[in-house]
Write an enzyme that holds these catalytic residues in place. Sequence first.
Site, PDB file in Angstrom:
ATOM      1  N   GLY A 327     -15.895  -5.716  15.119  1.00 47.51           N
ATOM      2  CA  GLY A 327     -16.151  -4.764  16.187  1.00 47.51           C
ATOM      3  C   GLY A 327     -15.614  -5.258  17.517  1.00 47.51           C
ATOM      4  N   THR A 328     -14.739  -4.466  18.095  1.00 47.31           N
ATOM      5  CA  THR A 328     -14.134  -4.824  19.377  1.00 47.31           C
ATOM      6  C   THR A 328     -13.889  -3.545  20.162  1.00 47.31           C
ATOM      7  OG1 THR A 328     -12.975  -6.616  18.240  1.00 47.31           O
ATOM      8  CG2 THR A 328     -12.215  -6.077  20.440  1.00 47.31           C
ATOM      9  N   THR A 329     -13.886  -3.632  21.468  1.00 47.08           N
ATOM     10  CA  THR A 329     -13.499  -2.495  22.281  1.00 47.08           C
ATOM     11  C   THR A 329     -12.562  -2.961  23.385  1.00 47.08           C
ATOM     12  OG1 THR A 329     -14.321  -0.487  23.377  1.00 47.08           O
ATOM     13  CG2 THR A 329     -15.411  -2.570  23.954  1.00 47.08           C
TER      14      THR A 329
END
Length: 505
Positions: A327-329
């Site tokens: 999970g990355t943004t």
Amino acid sequence: MSKGHSIVAAGHELTVSAAAEILADGGNAFDAGVAAVCMAFVAEAVFCSPGGGGFLMARQAGSHKVKLFDFFVETPLKRRKADEVSFFPIEANFGPATQEFHIGLGSSATPGMAPGLFAMHEALGRLPMKRLVEPAVEAARKGFPLTAFQAYLFTVIAPILQESEGTRAIFAPDGKLLEAGDTFRNEGLAETLSWLAEDGARLFTDGDVGRAIAAQSRDRGGHLTMEDLTRYRAELREPLLWRYGKATVALNPPPSAGGALIAFGLAYLEALAASGEAIDARALHAAMAATNEARARHGEGLAERLAGGVLAEEIRKAARHPQAYRGTTHISVIDGDGNAASVSLSNGEGNGFIVGQHGFMLNNMLGEEDLCEHDNWREGVRLSSMMAPTIIMEPDGTVTALGTGGSNRIRTAILQVTVNLLVHGMRVEDAVTAPRIHVERDGTTSFEPGLLEDMETALRALGEKARAWPAQNLFFGGVHAARWHEKRGVEGAGDPRRQGTARTV
């Protein structure tokens, strides 16, 4: 391009709104970036938190001076015995594909987010930190309707969000996960962000939050100690600068891996073009396969060998003989003066346990397959990462900030959007929304619908190595991009795969 003064692109409307509010209040791109990061903790909690880390690629207006702020996580200074550690697997369900992650207190590396935010702010900011956290604090206290995409993300990592009493209180307060339209609030995180603005990074080192992290780790099977937290430092690094055509592409340098892999892919594509090949989906497939092979062969030495030119002949040979067929943004901001902030953030997926009453989970980076295995990490080192916040500078003064989440799909997503911009001359929105492919190290090729018919046929001919996705999906990343030119104006795009949005200010 729009004739607005500034441009913001990010993964949630509230994240974009926080940056826009600060820009309208006289802040620069870096102020806006900090505000957007704090809001992302609230609005994009699946992807990032104060318990994780990240990178800022910063370009200061009026020059080609680019710096990389590295505030990614570090491995603990001392490993506890295996029988003392909480560390166990869960399965994230993306629909067409699943992925195993490990969580528990033993999956958490030393967070760098608080030191990183203050390093960025001290070096480049203009407005006081108290002002920058205000939008996030207000949203966390008042709450906001959960979007359909955020609700979907909750289901993807449901085992993590329902693992402990603390996570259930925030993400499943009535015994079931919040759904689209439900009000999501996080008063504990609001208080934490308010204290952070007052106390500075020390809140997370020898302050109340730092002590809570160390106590939780000690009592519930983690590796982290107060010494890990107090010794952590954000690092300022020289970017990996790569020429592609006439443009300069600023990429994340070692110890991160993503920038070097993107550079190798760009070099490979240039070699293909020099031999007369079209830069299409087949070329991208070949470049991704060649990059996987280079990663396996050169490992951490890839960036140095690229920079030294020693791989040039290898790339030319590979291009002449191409292989057959977490999970990355990200936040991109460019202000009216041309300051550009490209910020990538990650908490992994979170370790499943809220730190005290502070409203956030620590990362689970020691449980990330792409980073390291639980029994195979060295003590006290900055972890490598696929995150690759990128800035492209063209000879006519055009500046583009872009980046993405997506685990090991980060490098392929950025490679494809960069090619769409620089080779195919697409507008930012078209470059971001174009269909993507991804090649795994075992040759498995995933691809979205919308490719040219002959190219899709060629990929399907891979048989069991082909994975056709029925629709565009967050599996292929979420590239949020902003482009600026002093006279032509700005344009931007948030990736619809992750419900991204962009706004001109």
